[in-house]
Scaffold this active site. Sequence first.
Site: not given
Ligand SMILES: Nc1ncnc2c1ncn2[C@@H]1O[C@H](COP(=O)(O)OP(=O)(O)OP(=O)(O)O)[C@@H](O)[C@H]1O
Length: 543
Positions: A194, A196, A499
């Site tokens: 995933g 950050d 973060d």
């Molecule tokens: N199954 C899920 N459904 C919804 N949210 C989730 C799930 N699994 C993890 N998350 C949450 O999703 C958030 C964002 O995840 P991630 O960092 O992988 O993606 P991102 O698109 O890079 O998001 P960001 O740019 O906001 O960090 C995390 O804070 C995590 O806690």
Amino acid sequence: MEQLPGGRRLRLASSLGLGQRCWEVTLDEERGLLAWRDPRPPRRGADNCFVPTSEIIAVEETEQNKKQRSTGKWQKMAKPHAFTVYYVKKARNHRWRCRDVTFWCADEYLCNQWIQALKELLEMQKCRPKQLLVYINPYGGKRQGKRIYEQKVAPLFSLASISADVVVTEHANHAKDNLFEVNISKYDGVVCVGGDGMFSEVMHGLIGRMQKDSGIDQNNPKAPLAQCNIRIGIIPAGSTDCVCYSTVGISDPVTSALHIIIGDCQPLDVSSVHHNNTFLKYAVSLLGYGFYGDVLKDSEKKRWMGPMRYDYSGFKTFLSHHYYEGTISFQPAKHTLGSPRDKDSCRTGCCVCKESEQQLAEQRKKCGFKHEEDEDEWKVIKGKFLAINVVNMSCACPRSPKGLSPAAHLADGTADLILVRKCSRFDFLRYLVRHTNRDDQFDFSFVDVYRVKSFQFTSKLSEDNESSVTDIGKKRFGQFCRDHPACCCNIANSTWNCDGETLDSSAIEVRVHCQLMKLFARGIEENCTDEAAYSHSSIEQLL
Ligand SMILES: Nc1ncnc2c1ncn2[C@@H]1O[C@H](COP(=O)(O)OP(=O)(O)OP(=O)(O)O)[C@@H](O)[C@H]1O
């Protein structure tokens, strides 16, 4: 076992087939190298190669029939025996790939001897994980986490005989909660697939679990925290993969998987964030108030836009040009040799990180943890700021390859505090643009940078007494100005971006914990032309 002129031990040296020719192949146990050389007189561009045994992924006996069918090269040999070595090939820009080379010979015994010797050497690499716990966020970034893991990572883990228990998360905090329940001792590492945000979740789960198991109260801002020895691997699959980029040098799932397989280890500093003796969060990359806090807050409302939301909110926040008043107190880091204005950056095996960690450990042995906290001087700065950034690492990303603080160290027990004071829009734009070019982003009269080990912030609003009537007025006024992007007066409070997540409180207390956790990474390697390093002339000295 053969003895070389310098008394060096050579595990194996044979003439083996590679393609349609015979090559001199050696396994030098002492130097940890597998090398193959074309015995014909050296020609320019001849493919003489070597691979450190620490970067061999796997060794397999190769089915002769399969090869015969596909290449037809072995047809002349009645019964060839063969083995394939899978290894890390370093390409440009810190990208790693899995390559393979197949050697053959007529002698079955010799072939088995090679396979066994190589497997024994791999077994001896105790830092390599055998059992991993993997969390996949199926909704991170472009929602490709599951596909990336299944297609790019799982086949490599299986090649390297790593077994993985995979959890596809069903909701936010699923991974974090799960980490408090699982039998963690069964695993050699935890992997998050995933961005950050997902990394942060796994980190909170692991550090929290470690403190719980050690009976440490996370709400106590002065408690020395228990180190987390189980490593985290990051397979980048999010919108922002800054932690991966800053610790590996590239956001690339295959590269990260290979770092995990060969068992790399990079210690990492972690900042704890508290408010009024209440634990809020841990941070490893950016704690940003003002500009970066406002960008995050605005972008949260536009999740539907996907990764584009950061561009949109960034532009909007830039136009709004809000500044914030407050007081910053910090303890400068005296134990470290580095400074934020250094020209050298933190690189693999960084000696600044090593020495700083030793200095800290010695100080603590002499004076104790509490003494150090209480005795060190605090500096206080009051002012009006467009941005207050506290970074534990460079925060490099593809758009800003040198990051917010190019000389920040991953594991020296410090953070860089960057203060961008109130200035014109044009100057702020110049400052932002310098993150994308070679010019020094700290070389402005309105920018100050300090290397710190702890830090506190109180906004003017909370200083002025949160309960007073005037505050309510200011809050309202603040809301009014937020709705008018063209207005550049100061609004009440910004939000802390921790973060990539917002914090509820603007008044915070931050402490850096030196090397609190470890990643499956090795920091950023010096950018040598790796392909050259793995071939040609240097091979002559090795054989
Ligand atoms: N199954 C899920 N459904 C919804 N949210 C989730 C799930 N699994 C993890 N998350 C949450 O999703 C958030 C964002 O995840 P991630 O960092 O992988 O993606 P991102 O698109 O890079 O998001 P960001 O740019 O906001 O960090 C995390 O804070 C995590 O806690």
